[in-house]
Scaffold this motif. Structure first.
Motif, PDB file in Angstrom:
ATOM      1  N   TYR A  71       0.832  -1.206   0.000  1.00 14.42           N
ATOM      2  CA  TYR A  71       0.000   0.000   0.000  1.00 14.42           C
ATOM      3  C   TYR A  71       0.865   1.255   0.000  1.00 14.42           C
ATOM      4  CZ  TYR A  71      -4.619  -2.123   0.777  1.00 14.42           C
ATOM      5  OH  TYR A  71      -5.806  -2.808   0.634  1.00 14.42           O
ATOM      6  N   SER A  72       1.946   1.244   0.764  1.00 18.97           N
ATOM      7  CA  SER A  72       2.823   2.414   0.821  1.00 18.97           C
ATOM      8  C   SER A  72       3.456   2.706  -0.528  1.00 18.97           C
ATOM      9  CB  SER A  72       3.914   2.189   1.881  1.00 18.97           C
ATOM     10  OG  SER A  72       3.364   1.997   3.158  1.00 18.97           O
ATOM     11  N   VAL A  73       3.853   1.670  -1.244  1.00 15.77           N
ATOM     12  CA  VAL A  73       4.438   1.866  -2.575  1.00 15.77           C
ATOM     13  C   VAL A  73       3.406   2.464  -3.532  1.00 15.77           C
ATOM     14  CG1 VAL A  73       5.409   0.673  -4.572  1.00 15.77           C
ATOM     15  CG2 VAL A  73       6.146   0.041  -2.269  1.00 15.77           C
ATOM     16  N   VAL A  74       2.175   1.958  -3.484  1.00 13.37           N
ATOM     17  CA  VAL A  74       1.110   2.500  -4.337  1.00 13.37           C
ATOM     18  C   VAL A  74       0.875   3.975  -4.023  1.00 13.37           C
ATOM     19  CG1 VAL A  74      -1.341   2.333  -4.909  1.00 13.37           C
ATOM     20  CG2 VAL A  74       0.014   0.251  -4.630  1.00 13.37           C
ATOM     21  N   LEU A  75       0.871   4.320  -2.747  1.00 13.76           N
ATOM     22  CA  LEU A  75       0.662   5.714  -2.366  1.00 13.76           C
ATOM     23  C   LEU A  75       1.841   6.599  -2.771  1.00 13.76           C
ATOM     24  CD1 LEU A  75      -1.058   5.329   1.108  1.00 13.76           C
ATOM     25  CD2 LEU A  75      -1.974   6.523  -0.874  1.00 13.76           C
ATOM     26  N   LEU A 219     -11.153  11.067   7.976  1.00 10.43           N
ATOM     27  CA  LEU A 219     -11.447   9.675   8.302  1.00 10.43           C
ATOM     28  C   LEU A 219     -10.169   8.849   8.395  1.00 10.43           C
ATOM     29  CD1 LEU A 219     -13.453   7.382   8.755  1.00 10.43           C
ATOM     30  CD2 LEU A 219     -13.628   7.135   6.262  1.00 10.43           C
ATOM     31  N   ALA A 220      -9.255   9.040   7.447  1.00  6.25           N
ATOM     32  CA  ALA A 220      -7.986   8.300   7.485  1.00  6.25           C
ATOM     33  C   ALA A 220      -7.220   8.605   8.768  1.00  6.25           C
ATOM     34  CB  ALA A 220      -7.145   8.651   6.258  1.00  6.25           C
ATOM     35  N   THR A 221      -7.181   9.870   9.150  1.00  4.48           N
ATOM     36  CA  THR A 221      -6.440  10.248  10.355  1.00  4.48           C
ATOM     37  C   THR A 221      -7.083   9.662  11.612  1.00  4.48           C
ATOM     38  OG1 THR A 221      -5.865  12.329   9.243  1.00  4.48           O
ATOM     39  CG2 THR A 221      -5.432  12.183  11.593  1.00  4.48           C
ATOM     40  N   ILE A 222      -8.406   9.656  11.672  1.00  3.00           N
ATOM     41  CA  ILE A 222      -9.090   9.064  12.832  1.00  3.00           C
ATOM     42  C   ILE A 222      -8.790   7.573  12.922  1.00  3.00           C
ATOM     43  CG2 ILE A 222     -11.376   8.449  13.719  1.00  3.00           C
ATOM     44  CD1 ILE A 222     -12.332  11.186  12.910  1.00  3.00           C
ATOM     45  N   LEU A 223      -8.768   6.888  11.795  1.00  2.00           N
ATOM     46  CA  LEU A 223      -8.424   5.461  11.805  1.00  2.00           C
ATOM     47  C   LEU A 223      -6.994   5.248  12.307  1.00  2.00           C
ATOM     48  CD1 LEU A 223     -10.028   4.278   8.443  1.00  2.00           C
ATOM     49  CD2 LEU A 223     -10.842   3.816  10.757  1.00  2.00           C
ATOM     50  N   PHE A 224      -6.086   6.126  11.908  1.00  5.31           N
ATOM     51  CA  PHE A 224      -4.702   6.001  12.387  1.00  5.31           C
ATOM     52  C   PHE A 224      -4.614   6.298  13.889  1.00  5.31           C
ATOM     53  CE2 PHE A 224      -3.351   7.167   7.842  1.00  5.31           C
ATOM     54  CZ  PHE A 224      -3.384   5.837   7.477  1.00  5.31           C
ATOM     55  N   GLY A 245      -7.608   3.011   5.961  1.00  7.01           N
ATOM     56  CA  GLY A 245      -6.898   4.280   6.087  1.00  7.01           C
ATOM     57  C   GLY A 245      -6.016   4.556   4.877  1.00  7.01           C
ATOM     58  N   PHE A 246      -5.298   3.541   4.428  1.00  8.01           N
ATOM     59  CA  PHE A 246      -4.491   3.690   3.210  1.00  8.01           C
ATOM     60  C   PHE A 246      -5.381   3.989   2.006  1.00  8.01           C
ATOM     61  CE2 PHE A 246      -1.088   1.224   5.451  1.00  8.01           C
ATOM     62  CZ  PHE A 246      -0.077   2.157   5.275  1.00  8.01           C
ATOM     63  N   LEU A 247      -6.529   3.312   1.927  1.00 10.79           N
ATOM     64  CA  LEU A 247      -7.445   3.520   0.801  1.00 10.79           C
ATOM     65  C   LEU A 247      -7.981   4.949   0.784  1.00 10.79           C
ATOM     66  CD1 LEU A 247      -9.118   2.424  -1.573  1.00 10.79           C
ATOM     67  CD2 LEU A 247     -10.823   1.661   0.098  1.00 10.79           C
ATOM     68  N   LEU A 251      -7.621   7.509  -2.324  1.00 11.74           N
ATOM     69  CA  LEU A 251      -8.750   8.210  -2.942  1.00 11.74           C
ATOM     70  C   LEU A 251      -8.559   9.715  -2.882  1.00 11.74           C
ATOM     71  CD1 LEU A 251     -11.690   6.051  -1.544  1.00 11.74           C
ATOM     72  CD2 LEU A 251     -10.827   6.056  -3.886  1.00 11.74           C
ATOM     73  N   ALA A 252      -7.975  10.214  -1.782  1.00 12.40           N
ATOM     74  CA  ALA A 252      -7.696  11.643  -1.679  1.00 12.40           C
ATOM     75  C   ALA A 252      -6.690  12.076  -2.739  1.00 12.40           C
ATOM     76  CB  ALA A 252      -7.176  11.974  -0.283  1.00 12.40           C
ATOM     77  N   ALA A 253      -5.660  11.268  -2.959  1.00 14.58           N
ATOM     78  CA  ALA A 253      -4.678  11.592  -3.996  1.00 14.58           C
ATOM     79  C   ALA A 253      -5.324  11.592  -5.379  1.00 14.58           C
ATOM     80  CB  ALA A 253      -3.522  10.586  -3.943  1.00 14.58           C
ATOM     81  N   VAL A 254      -6.201  10.634  -5.634  1.00 12.80           N
ATOM     82  CA  VAL A 254      -6.909  10.583  -6.918  1.00 12.80           C
ATOM     83  C   VAL A 254      -7.781  11.815  -7.092  1.00 12.80           C
ATOM     84  CG1 VAL A 254      -8.664   9.317  -8.232  1.00 12.80           C
ATOM     85  CG2 VAL A 254      -6.853   8.068  -7.059  1.00 12.80           C
ATOM     86  N   ARG A 255      -8.450  12.242  -6.022  1.00 16.58           N
ATOM     87  CA  ARG A 255      -9.302  13.433  -6.103  1.00 16.58           C
ATOM     88  C   ARG A 255      -8.483  14.686  -6.365  1.00 16.58           C
ATOM     89  NH1 ARG A 255     -11.658  16.985  -7.328  1.00 16.58           N
ATOM     90  NH2 ARG A 255     -13.535  17.979  -6.471  1.00 16.58           N
ATOM     91  N   VAL A 256      -7.345  14.831  -5.738  1.00 10.99           N
ATOM     92  CA  VAL A 256      -6.485  15.993  -5.989  1.00 10.99           C
ATOM     93  C   VAL A 256      -5.981  15.970  -7.431  1.00 10.99           C
ATOM     94  CG1 VAL A 256      -4.338  17.135  -5.341  1.00 10.99           C
ATOM     95  CG2 VAL A 256      -5.801  16.174  -3.572  1.00 10.99           C
ATOM     96  N   PHE A 257      -5.586  14.807  -7.913  1.00 15.44           N
ATOM     97  CA  PHE A 257      -5.122  14.688  -9.300  1.00 15.44           C
ATOM     98  C   PHE A 257      -6.225  15.065 -10.289  1.00 15.44           C
ATOM     99  CE2 PHE A 257      -4.976  12.056 -13.146  1.00 15.44           C
ATOM    100  CZ  PHE A 257      -3.803  12.535 -13.719  1.00 15.44           C
ATOM    101  N   GLN A 258      -7.447  14.633 -10.018  1.00 21.09           N
ATOM    102  CA  GLN A 258      -8.555  14.954 -10.916  1.00 21.09           C
ATOM    103  C   GLN A 258      -8.777  16.457 -10.991  1.00 21.09           C
ATOM    104  OE1 GLN A 258     -11.869  16.051  -9.864  1.00 21.09           O
ATOM    105  NE2 GLN A 258     -12.840  15.890 -11.873  1.00 21.09           N
TER     106      GLN A 258
END
Length: 269
Positions: A71-75, A219-224, A245-247, A251-258
């Motif tokens: 997951y870290s590599v994908v991110l 949500l990701a931060t709360i999970l962490f 949390g990784f997901l 999704l946030a990175a995909v939204r920023v890219f879009q």
């Protein structure tokens, strides 16, 4: 029926038929391709997280650290793409810190996979760097596409001052015989997560201008935070929440890219 009535009826039918066709045409609603892709990625990610958790729990073919490393590599790849395509310096800064966060996360799970304990100084320092990068990335991205108000400035200054004051207070309250640097780094691990949530969820401007990104990062931060409190990845729930949390960050990175890609198309139109 008279000729006049027949002509009137025929004329009204001719008029009403185009109106019905026009109304039928207007009722068609097209779903944007990005919405379809985003929803499909969300469903695929949740399904994959459930499947990986089930296989890990029942067969033990792989370790949690190995899954987290993938997951870290994908991110890292995702945030690198955002960094290369970003138009705003705030977006590029957020993507850079997102890349650092993914690299530090990779390093932390790599250390854990090779037997370095959770209380080892190197692990604590790695976690402090990881969460600090998440806080810095949240700060940059929450400012990038937001119309800032007075409350935004007040909250951001309060966050900075409160964080510095808390670190100074923690330094004065270091228990006797403890390493002061490691003690402060342990406090950084927890409080950077709390402040990341505050930066996103306590600002109405973020909910107004970019609600999707605000929800995903919060949500990701709360999970962490939940995982940091439990300090173990040996339960089914924690393994699944880690992947969610990784997901969320993916999704946030995909939204920023879009959003950056949409701006690029408008500029070059």
């Amino acid at each position: 029926m008279t000729d006049t009535n027949m002509q009137s009826s025929t004329h009204s039918d001719i008029i009403s038929q185009p109106e019905e066709n026009t109304a039928g045409t207007q009722a068609i609603i097209w779903t944007p391709p990005f919405t379809v892709f985003f929803t499909a990625l969300l469903g695929f990610g949740l399904g994959l997280a459930s499947l990986l958790t089930f296989i890990w729990l029942n067969s033990g073919l792989y370790s949690v650290e190995r899954v987290a490393i993938v997951y870290s590599v994908v991110l890292m790849v995702a945030w690198l793409v955002v960094l290369l395509t970003g138009h705003s310096w705030w977006v590029r800064g957020g993507a850079l810190f997102g890349l650092i966060w993914a690299a530090c996360s990779f390093g932390g799970f790599w250390l854990s996979k090779h037997g370095v304990g959770a209380q080892d100084p190197l692990t604590i320092q790695m976690h402090a760097a990881t969460n600090s990068a998440l806080l810095a990335g949240s700060l940059c991205l929450s400012v990038a596409r937001v119309r800032l108000k007075l409350w935004d400035a007040i909250l951001l200054w309060l966050v900075l001052l409160a964080f510095c004051a808390y670190l100074g207070y923690s330094y004065l309250k270091v228990p006797a015989g403890s390493n002061s640097l490691l003690f402060i780094e342990g406090r950084i691990v927890a409080w950077t997560l709390y402040l990341s949530v505050a930066i996103w969820w306590l600002r109405p401007s973020c909910w107004r201008d970019q609600p999707g990104l605000t929800f995903l990062f919060g949500l990701a931060t709360i999970l962490f935070i939940v995982l940091n409190r439990s300090s173990t990845l040996t339960t089914e729930q924690n393994v699944f929440f880690l992947q969610v949390g990784f997901l969320c960050l993916l999704l946030a990175a995909v939204r920023v890219f879009q959003e950056e890609w949409r701006i690029y198309r408008q500029i070059n139109r």
